[in-house]
Write a protein that holds these residues in place. Structure first.
Motif, PDB file in Angstrom:
ATOM      1  N   PHE A  78       0.833  -1.193   0.000  1.00  0.00           N
ATOM      2  CA  PHE A  78       0.000   0.000   0.000  1.00  0.00           C
ATOM      3  C   PHE A  78       0.872   1.249   0.000  1.00  0.00           C
ATOM      4  O   PHE A  78       1.872   1.315   0.709  1.00  0.00           O
ATOM      5  N   HIS A  79       0.486   2.206  -0.799  1.00  0.00           N
ATOM      6  CA  HIS A  79       1.311   3.401  -0.994  1.00  0.00           C
ATOM      7  C   HIS A  79       1.063   4.464   0.072  1.00  0.00           C
ATOM      8  O   HIS A  79       1.779   5.452   0.131  1.00  0.00           O
ATOM      9  N   LEU A  80       0.013   4.294   0.897  1.00  0.00           N
ATOM     10  CA  LEU A  80      -0.314   5.322   1.891  1.00  0.00           C
ATOM     11  C   LEU A  80       0.244   4.922   3.251  1.00  0.00           C
ATOM     12  O   LEU A  80       0.417   3.738   3.532  1.00  0.00           O
ATOM     13  N   PRO A  81       0.529   5.931   4.112  1.00  0.00           N
ATOM     14  CA  PRO A  81       1.138   5.608   5.407  1.00  0.00           C
ATOM     15  C   PRO A  81       0.208   4.791   6.308  1.00  0.00           C
ATOM     16  O   PRO A  81      -1.007   4.755   6.098  1.00  0.00           O
ATOM     17  N   GLU A  82       0.802   4.179   7.289  1.00  0.00           N
ATOM     18  CA  GLU A  82       0.031   3.431   8.289  1.00  0.00           C
ATOM     19  C   GLU A  82      -1.007   4.346   8.927  1.00  0.00           C
ATOM     20  O   GLU A  82      -0.773   5.552   9.092  1.00  0.00           O
ATOM     21  N   GLY A  83      -2.110   3.757   9.264  1.00  0.00           N
ATOM     22  CA  GLY A  83      -3.146   4.560   9.924  1.00  0.00           C
ATOM     23  C   GLY A  83      -4.182   5.073   8.946  1.00  0.00           C
ATOM     24  O   GLY A  83      -5.222   5.569   9.349  1.00  0.00           O
ATOM     25  N   THR A  84      -3.883   4.980   7.658  1.00  0.00           N
ATOM     26  CA  THR A  84      -4.890   5.381   6.668  1.00  0.00           C
ATOM     27  C   THR A  84      -5.748   4.162   6.330  1.00  0.00           C
ATOM     28  O   THR A  84      -5.394   3.022   6.636  1.00  0.00           O
ATOM     29  N   TRP A  85      -6.864   4.419   5.675  1.00  0.00           N
ATOM     30  CA  TRP A  85      -7.813   3.355   5.378  1.00  0.00           C
ATOM     31  C   TRP A  85      -7.332   2.444   4.256  1.00  0.00           C
ATOM     32  O   TRP A  85      -6.869   2.925   3.217  1.00  0.00           O
ATOM     33  N   ARG A  86      -7.462   1.122   4.485  1.00  0.00           N
ATOM     34  CA  ARG A  86      -7.201   0.118   3.445  1.00  0.00           C
ATOM     35  C   ARG A  86      -8.520  -0.442   2.899  1.00  0.00           C
ATOM     36  O   ARG A  86      -8.520  -1.260   2.000  1.00  0.00           O
ATOM     37  N   TYR A  87      -9.594  -0.065   3.603  1.00  0.00           N
ATOM     38  CA  TYR A  87     -10.958  -0.446   3.189  1.00  0.00           C
ATOM     39  C   TYR A  87     -11.782   0.838   3.135  1.00  0.00           C
ATOM     40  O   TYR A  87     -11.305   1.906   3.528  1.00  0.00           O
ATOM     41  N   PHE A  88     -13.013   0.704   2.708  1.00  0.00           N
ATOM     42  CA  PHE A  88     -13.930   1.828   2.830  1.00  0.00           C
ATOM     43  C   PHE A  88     -14.779   1.604   4.072  1.00  0.00           C
ATOM     44  O   PHE A  88     -15.250   0.486   4.314  1.00  0.00           O
ATOM     45  N   PRO A  89     -14.936   2.656   4.850  1.00  0.00           N
ATOM     46  CA  PRO A  89     -15.632   2.449   6.127  1.00  0.00           C
ATOM     47  C   PRO A  89     -17.095   2.046   5.939  1.00  0.00           C
ATOM     48  O   PRO A  89     -17.778   2.544   5.046  1.00  0.00           O
ATOM     49  N   ILE A  90     -17.530   1.133   6.785  1.00  0.00           N
ATOM     50  CA  ILE A  90     -18.978   0.923   6.922  1.00  0.00           C
ATOM     51  C   ILE A  90     -19.514   2.275   7.356  1.00  0.00           C
ATOM     52  O   ILE A  90     -19.029   2.878   8.313  1.00  0.00           O
ATOM     53  N   THR A  91     -20.481   2.771   6.625  1.00  0.00           N
ATOM     54  CA  THR A  91     -20.773   4.203   6.681  1.00  0.00           C
ATOM     55  C   THR A  91     -21.464   4.638   7.968  1.00  0.00           C
ATOM     56  O   THR A  91     -22.045   3.834   8.691  1.00  0.00           O
ATOM     57  N   GLN A  92     -21.398   5.946   8.177  1.00  0.00           N
ATOM     58  CA  GLN A  92     -22.068   6.532   9.331  1.00  0.00           C
ATOM     59  C   GLN A  92     -23.560   6.211   9.292  1.00  0.00           C
ATOM     60  O   GLN A  92     -24.173   5.974  10.332  1.00  0.00           O
ATOM     61  N   SER A  93     -24.141   6.211   8.096  1.00  0.00           N
ATOM     62  CA  SER A  93     -25.591   5.964   8.027  1.00  0.00           C
ATOM     63  C   SER A  93     -25.909   4.560   8.536  1.00  0.00           C
ATOM     64  O   SER A  93     -26.913   4.347   9.198  1.00  0.00           O
ATOM     65  N   GLU A  94     -25.036   3.578   8.273  1.00  0.00           N
ATOM     66  CA  GLU A  94     -25.245   2.239   8.812  1.00  0.00           C
ATOM     67  C   GLU A  94     -25.072   2.263  10.341  1.00  0.00           C
ATOM     68  O   GLU A  94     -25.875   1.727  11.078  1.00  0.00           O
ATOM     69  N   ARG A  95     -24.024   2.937  10.761  1.00  0.00           N
ATOM     70  CA  ARG A  95     -23.741   2.970  12.208  1.00  0.00           C
ATOM     71  C   ARG A  95     -24.857   3.700  12.957  1.00  0.00           C
ATOM     72  O   ARG A  95     -25.174   3.355  14.096  1.00  0.00           O
ATOM     73  N   ASN A  96     -25.442   4.731  12.293  1.00  0.00           N
ATOM     74  CA  ASN A  96     -26.553   5.450  12.942  1.00  0.00           C
ATOM     75  C   ASN A  96     -27.771   4.558  13.133  1.00  0.00           C
ATOM     76  O   ASN A  96     -28.482   4.668  14.125  1.00  0.00           O
ATOM     77  N   GLN A  97     -28.050   3.716  12.156  1.00  0.00           N
ATOM     78  CA  GLN A  97     -29.321   2.973  12.170  1.00  0.00           C
ATOM     79  C   GLN A  97     -29.184   1.554  12.712  1.00  0.00           C
ATOM     80  O   GLN A  97     -30.183   0.881  12.910  1.00  0.00           O
ATOM     81  N   ASN A  98     -27.968   1.082  12.875  1.00  0.00           N
ATOM     82  CA  ASN A  98     -27.760  -0.321  13.250  1.00  0.00           C
ATOM     83  C   ASN A  98     -27.280  -0.376  14.693  1.00  0.00           C
ATOM     84  O   ASN A  98     -26.196   0.105  15.021  1.00  0.00           O
ATOM     85  N   GLU A  99     -28.078  -0.988  15.537  1.00  0.00           N
ATOM     86  CA  GLU A  99     -27.743  -0.962  16.962  1.00  0.00           C
ATOM     87  C   GLU A  99     -26.511  -1.805  17.299  1.00  0.00           C
ATOM     88  O   GLU A  99     -25.991  -1.734  18.411  1.00  0.00           O
ATOM     89  N   ASN A 100     -26.040  -2.619  16.355  1.00  0.00           N
ATOM     90  CA  ASN A 100     -24.818  -3.403  16.604  1.00  0.00           C
ATOM     91  C   ASN A 100     -23.557  -2.547  16.533  1.00  0.00           C
ATOM     92  O   ASN A 100     -22.461  -3.034  16.802  1.00  0.00           O
ATOM     93  N   PHE A 101     -23.715  -1.285  16.121  1.00  0.00           N
ATOM     94  CA  PHE A 101     -22.531  -0.427  16.024  1.00  0.00           C
ATOM     95  C   PHE A 101     -22.569   0.674  17.066  1.00  0.00           C
ATOM     96  O   PHE A 101     -23.631   1.115  17.457  1.00  0.00           O
TER      97      PHE A 101
END
Lengths: 411, 962
Positions: A388-411
């Motif tokens: 990976f060309h980006l430094p450690e600590g950057t995203w290697r995936y795309f985040p499960i979105t805020q909208s999912e986290r807002n509506q899903n009680e498992n998050f």
């Protein structure tokens, strides 16, 4: 007083008579012309219509996903200081791997992959209810529902994640499912698709997809038999399809219609080294009119992909990729000669002279970089090979979105 | 029953016949008690005889054939206190004169008490908000109803979404009523429930067109606002966010049948309220030169008048307005004809009709790479038009052609005294044809060789009303008015659109000339509501007033039983001023309380679990979910209790205070599902919510100075309103598309709820943490989101004053203010992201020049972190404001003309100069705290993102009447 009593009585009588009348009156309205209820689609004659919808919805996801996947990889670059059309801050954040949970360029594909997954599963549950008279249609339906249900789960596994380094997805507002488990769910679906493949060709396509799942998890031994049974030279690719009505996002986000992501300069280097590479790396120099003044002053060229112009399709799996996966396993097994043959068959399919030399993993990765140009595979390759060309600590995936986290009680 | 009626009729005829034996002709004058000037058009009515007459231009009336006897003469005139006087008629020719006192506190003004009743402020059990539009428009010109109402009523906040002429407007009444739906009041014009949608069609970045802009405000006589369920229960569902009742002008019945011709013309300029220098951008000068002033004019001619048997008002209006900047125009023509006829004593028939042709051209703005402000403000290093060249933007056409008919016919039949049958049918038909064209001569992102787009919308809605009212006196001193009635509403809305790309010539624009089909579709909507209602008003001795009523409502639902709901209403008032113990100082001292319920019925398709449509994919037309419904859905109910006090004193002052408490349960909210469910095609409605709101409204008006040459009137309103979402049924908070506004338990609706930044992050040693490159400090971000305010005011109010001096000069001013509201300044975020914010550049420079470890370094790091554009919390700003909303100075030549002898030829002449939005005092850093980039109906509220400011206007007006 008498008249008052009469009036009250008349009023009450009218009221009582009107009560059922109101009920009927308000429901005597025109039915909408653009929707049908759910039951109407659980019939054999509606199966092709729904089946088209299952594939169509997946395709709507696939283009947007591959654009941002290219953005997060080292293949696509966001250069707002030089390129006029590069304006989405969300694309910029993706380019540098600093992705906020509410990045709305991620929201789009995360939403449509959920829809595609739902439709595929919903379709299969209807197919199970319908008594088919046409066995071939049923087989095609089972194949299609499982194929796209499997692809949806595969995409969660490779593209999304709970945090920067932990891949996986979510189904039906349930708990987080890590990539390893999501791959297994995808394999189950694809196995079911394989069992219902209408022809040998579809069986080969699914085998390639199953093999890729194992390869991406580093299970090379498990991958090999699938890939051996996978796509062969001459097989048409499995594609996500686009039209003017259902446009390929590449053209509008990273193409001639509007260019936000430019292509990394190394692709021009590949062509400079061997002009035949242009056959599989279609790029062009961005015209000056699309550059900021500063870009022109810098005297640099900027490139954009021309592979996807309206309307054009995106390969989900093709025989060349199957070849390259087999080649990779051959290299890992210490069998570079086999790998060389495979690589050169792929190159020959684009009229590119054979590779000369020893095939190493670096060669495989470079061949994949060129062959799978702008198909969304590069970020997966970078991640699984620790390049990976980006430094450690950057995203290697795309985040499960805020909208999912807002509506899903498992998050 | 029939026999009884016949007997009554016969008796009536008999008594009329007998009157010929001895009858009188009564003549007299009606004058203003203070000035002695004759009042033209006053009504003198003999109670018990059902006969009367109106005064002519000299204030003289004549009533023939009045049988000898003793009668109560009731004399009324708009703006004056009603006089009831008992007179013995005992001569063949008799003279009776009346002097009317000006009704400075509008005590006798007719107001609505329920759907079919009217009353006066003196006896109303609810807070009355009536705006006298006719009077306001003598000196002021309003482009729309919403402008007319801004700042006029306590507890009513009106926010335009942008500075586009004809743009959308959002009403927030009291604490907001229901939680579900779009929160907008239902609007009636002369009994016709009109459409108040915001139509976007093919977009221009965010702003739609408010179809309320089709209405010519010049035709409006008065507007009454019922602010909540306590007042609006009998309006049933959809009335939960208040009801706005607009009454248009009618002719004055004058004996002799004078014809009044009035001409009114305004000419003025729309200019900027704020220069773009305000937002510290390098491209401010260019932005200011493009977003520049433009003219407008507004002309009306009206012909009105009446006789004993008919009254009429007809008008023709043309308004042409160019908003700020290019491509921003409205050209509206409207005609109106209002007629009332009294063919006999028992029958009144009315027709109110208007037709409007409203052409609107919208500029490209807001969240849009073709937008003027986007290209002028998101200018890296001050280089403008980095997305789209100016000639390309200029070549975009957006034409919206509205045609609208609003009309009603109604009749009142009074077969016997005090018994009225009322029937009316109102019709509102609005037709829009929108066309857009992108020239093939320019390249536009996402468009291949030009685009033509056509959108058609046909909205038709019919309101049927029928009711019977009867006034009777069962025992002495107790008067009861009973009403039963029904109201039916039928709405159809059809839309269709098509767009194509690839045009060969920029001059040949027909859609057939485009080679590439892009999109095309249609939709139809048909729904009905029906309601049955009853109301009983008890008046005991003009002192105690009680009203009880209720409404049963039904609405259409596809695939399900029609939902129904009952809404009760109960009200009471006591006039303490009628008691001997109250000092004479009080003309009115009334305590009142009212309780009512309204609600919101589920929408047409809400009760069906899933509905599927077809989507056009490359591989063919495939099934897709189109609607996600909820079979368990039940109607939302909003309950409101209000209590208040109305006090009028010293004949010249009035004060009102009202407290209310609103409680919504089972709120229907379209609830966004977790994306992983896949049910995100449409947000399903859930009865998830409860919201409680309360507030206090205060009004104080008076006329401290009143002489022949000088008069000073003032009006102060103030209101406090708060609301809190109390229940979401355990569901997660609901965020808007930009993840900034939220509906969350414990917060006001649409609250700003984001993570915040508190300076730069420190490590364990207290050193500033920077990004890997060292170019910027890492912000110290809160772990949790925080409540940062709400996009509508917590406190607001207005102060207006009319000062007449030197007899004929009149100076009018209206100030309005709001506090406790915030705006999300997304424009500023993007000026930073696009390196066009000089303030931010200075912060960056200060940070890079400071040495790490120094106090300057730390303070620069904190300042930079607090402006970090990746955190919305840094850009939610207080947007409290005070505005000089309206100012006018006028001179009335009427008395000069009368003295000069020209009075016979010219009835009145008035000249005025005026302005709107003249001064703003605000803490908000952006351009205008009153805009919203996604129009006026979205969950996103109070968000400024490259949105055109509302203009400041200057204009002059002439009114001349013949």
């Amino acid at each position: 007083m008498r008249i008052f009593k009469n009036l009250i009585f008349t009023g009450l009588l009218a009221g009582v008579l009107l009560l059922p009348a109101c009920d009927n009156f308000v429901n005597e309205v025109d039915d909408p012309i653009d929707v049908v209820n759910s039951q109407a689609l659980t019939t054999e004659d509606q199966v092709p219509f729904y089946m088209t919808g299952v594939k169509g919805r997946y395709d709507i996801f696939h283009d947007n996903m591959t654009v941002i996947a290219c953005g997060l990889s080292d293949a696509c670059v966001f250069q707002s200081e030089f390129v006029s059309d590069a304006t989405f801050p969300t694309f910029q954040d993706i380019d540098i791997g600093e992705i906020t949970l509410d990045n709305n360029s991620v929201d789009g594909p995360f939403t449509t992959i959920g829809q595609a997954r739902f439709l595929a599963d919903d379709f299969l549950s209807r197919v199970a209810e319908i008594e088919f008279s046409d066995a071939a249609l049923k087989q095609e339906a089972l194949y299609t529902g499982n194929l796209y249900g499997g692809l949806a789960r595969y995409n969660y596994a490779v593209y999304f994640g709970l945090n920067e380094n932990e891949g996986g997805g979510v189904i039906d507002a349930g708990p987080f499912i890590p990539s390893s488990e999501m791959f297994a769910l995808a394999s189950d679906k694809l196995q079911a698709a394989l069992n219902n493949a209408p022809t040998e060709y579809e069986a080969r396509v699914v085998n390639s997809l199953l093999g890729r799942i194992q390869l991406y998890q580093g299970n090379y031994d498990a991958a090999e038999p699938f890939l051996e049974a996978g796509m062969v030279e001459g097989d048409a690719p499995l594609q996500a399809e686009y039209s003017l009505e259902s446009q390929n996002a590449w053209a509008a986000q990273a193409g001639r219609s509007r260019n936000q992501y430019t292509i990394d300069e190394r692709f021009q280097d590949y062509i400079d080294e061997n002009p035949q590479e242009a056959n599989r790396i279609p790029i062009e120099v961005l015209p000056e009119s699309e550059l900021q003044d500063a870009g022109v002053a810098a005297g640099r060229d900027f490139y954009r992909q021309t592979k996807y112009e309206e309307p054009s399709d995106i390969n989900i799996m093709k025989w060349q990729e199957n070849h390259l996966m087999l080649a990779e396993i051959a290299v890992r097994d210490g069998n570079p000669a086999t790998a060389l043959t495979l690589i050169n068959e792929v190159r020959a399919s684009h009229d590119i002279d054979p590779f000369v030399g020893v095939v190493t993993m670096d060669v495989i990765l470079e061949e994949r970089d060129k062959e799978l140009f702008v198909t969304g595979e590069r970020m997966i390759d970078q991640r699984r090979t620790n390049t990976f060309h980006l430094p450690e600590g950057t995203w290697r995936y795309f985040p499960i979105t805020q909208s999912e986290r807002n509506q899903n009680e498992n998050f | 029953m029939l026999r009884k009626l016949l007997t009554l009729t016969f008796a009536f005829l008999l008594s009329a016949g007998m009157a010929f034996a001895q009858s009188s002709t009564i003549t007299g004058t009606v004058v203003d008690a203070q000035s002695g000037e004759p009042l033209a058009g006053a009504n003198v009515f003999i109670q018990g005889l059902s006969t009367g007459a109106a005064t002519n231009a000299n204030g003289v009336f004549e009533i023939d054939d009045v049988p000898y006897g003793t009668y109560t003469f009731r004399t009324t005139f708009v703006g004056y206190r009603t006089v009831n006087r008992e007179i013995e008629v005992d001569a063949a020719e008799q003279t009776v004169n009346f002097e009317l006192q000006p009704d400075l506190q509008n005590l006798d003004q007719v107001v609505v008490s329920g759907i079919a009743g009217e009353t006066s402020r003196a006896v109303s059990q609810i807070a009355v908000s009536k705006v006298n539009a006719e009077e306001l428009q003598e000196a002021n010109t309003y482009s729309s109803v919403s402008e007319l109402l801004t700042g006029k009523a306590a507890g009513v906040n009106i926010q335009p979404a942008s500075g586009n002429p004809g743009g959308g407007v959002r009403f927030t009444i009291r604490s907001g009523g229901s939680l579900g739906g779009n929160g907008q009041p239902v609007i009636y014009i002369d009994g016709t429930r009109i459409n108040n949608a915001e139509v976007e069609g093919f977009g221009v970045g965010g702003q739609g067109i408010g179809v309320l802009s089709d209405l010519n405000p010049n035709d409006i006589a008065s507007v009454e606002i019922l602010k909540g369920p306590a007042a609006a229960a009998l309006y049933g569902s959809r009335g939960s966010n208040g009801v706005v009742l607009i009454e248009t002008k009618s002719g004055k019945g004058i004996q002799g049948g004078d014809v009044n011709v009035d001409f009114r013309s305004s000419y003025g300029l729309n200019t900027k309220q704020e220069s773009y220098e305000q937002i510290n951008i390098l491209s401010a000068e260019e932005a200011d030169s493009v977003i520049d002033s433009n003219p407008f004019y507004d002309n009306t001619i009206s012909v009105s008048g009446g006789t004993q048997y008919v009254r009429y008002y007809t008008s023709l209006n043309q308004r042409y307005a160019e908003g700020l900047g290019p491509q921003n125009k409205q050209d509206r023509q409207s005609f109106r004809g209002n007629f009332e006829a009294y063919p006999n004593d028992q029958l009144t028939v009315r027709a109110n009709t208007s037709y409007t042709m409203n052409e609107i051209q919208r500029p490209q703005n807001d969240n849009n790479i073709f937008g003027w402000l986007g290209n002028l403000i998101l200018a890296p290093g001050g280089n403008t038009y980095s997305f789209t060249p100016r000639p390309a933007i200029e070549a975009i056409e957006d034409n919206n052609d509205f045609k609208r008919f609003v009309g009603s016919v109604s009749a009142t039949w009074t077969p016997i005294e005090n018994l009225n049958f009322n029937g009316s049918i109102g019709y509102d038909n609005s037709n829009l044809r929108q066309t857009q064209f992108y020239s093939p001569n320019f390249g536009y992102a996402g468009i291949i060789n030009g685009e033509r787009a056509i959108y058609n919308r046909d909205n038709e809605q019919i309101t049927y009303d029928a009711n019977i009212s009867y006034l009777y006196t069962p025992v002495e001193d107790l008067q009861i008015t009973s009403i039963v009635g029904t109201q039916i509403f039928n709405r159809r809305n059809n839309t269709s659109f098509i767009s194509k790309n690839d045009f060969a010539s920029s001059s040949i624009k027909n859609v057939g000339a485009g080679a590439l089909f892009i999109s095309g579709d249609e939709s139809n909507f048909h729904a009905r509501d029906a309601g049955l209602f009853t109301q009983h008003d008890l008046n005991f001795d003009d002192t105690y007033f009680v009203s009880l009523g209720g409404r049963l409502d039904y609405a259409s639902a596809i695939g399900d039983e029609a939902p129904q709901i009952f809404y009760p209403q109960a009200r009471a008032a006591v006039r303490l001023d009628q008691f001997d113990f109250m000092p004479e100082t009080f003309d009115l001292f009334k305590v009142r309380a009212a309780y009512g319920e309204t609600g919101a019925l589920p929408d047409l398709l809400d009760g069906v679990n899933l509905l599927y449509g077809a989507s056009a994919y490359a591989n063919g037309r495939g099934a897709v979910i189109s609607e996600v419904g909820n079979p368990e859905i039940v109607p939302e109910r909003v309950k409101e209790l209000e209590i208040g006090l109305d006090v009028d004193f010293l004949n010249n002052y009035g004060a009102q205070i009202t407290y209310y408490n609103q409680n919504s349960t089972d709120a229907i909210i379209d609830f966004e599902q977790a994306p992983s469910t896949g049910l995100t095609f449409d947000d399903p409605p859930l009865n998830v919510g409860g919201v409680r709101g309360q507030g206090v409204e205060f009004g104080f008006n008076g006329t401290p100075i009143l002489t022949e040459n000088t008069q000073l009137d003032f009006n102060i309103t103030a209101s406090y309103q708060t609301n809190e979402v109390e229940d979401l049924g355990g569901a997660q908070p609901i965020f808007d598309g930009f993840d900034v506004n939220v509906i969350k338990v414990g917060l006001p609706r649409s609250a700003f709820y984001v993570t915040t930044v508190d300076g730069a992050l420190r490590d364990d040693q207290g050193n500033i943490v920077t990004t890997p490159s060292g170019e910027a400090p890492v912000p110290n971000v809160s772990d949790e989101r925080q409540f940062l305010g709400q996009p509508y005011p917590e406190y607001n109010g207005s102060f207006s004053m009319t000062f007449r001096f030197l007899k004929n000069f009149e100076l009018y001013q209206l100030w309005d203010w709001a506090t406790g509201l915030s705006v999300y300044d997304n424009t500023e975020i993007f000026t930073i992201l696009f390196a066009n914010n000089s303030e931010y550049s200075a912060l960056q420079e200060a940070f890079s020049n400071a040495s790490p470890g120094t106090a300057e370094y730390r303070s620069a790091a904190d300042a930079l972190a607090n402006s970090n554009p990746n955190y919305d919390g840094n850009f939610i700003e207080d947007a409290d404001y005070v505005k000089l909303r309206e100012l006018s100075l006028s001179y009335d030549f009427s008395s000069v003309l009368a003295n000069s002898g020209l009075g016979d030829a010219i009835r009145n002449l008035r000249l005025s100069v005026a302005g709107r939005n003249l001064l703003t005092f605000t803490e908000y850093d952006g351009i205008d705290p009153e805009v919203n980039f996604t129009g006026s109906r979205s969950l996103t509220r109070g968000a400024d993102f490259l949105t055109l400011q509302v203009p400041r206007t200057f204009y002059g007006t002439i009114n001349i009447g013949f």
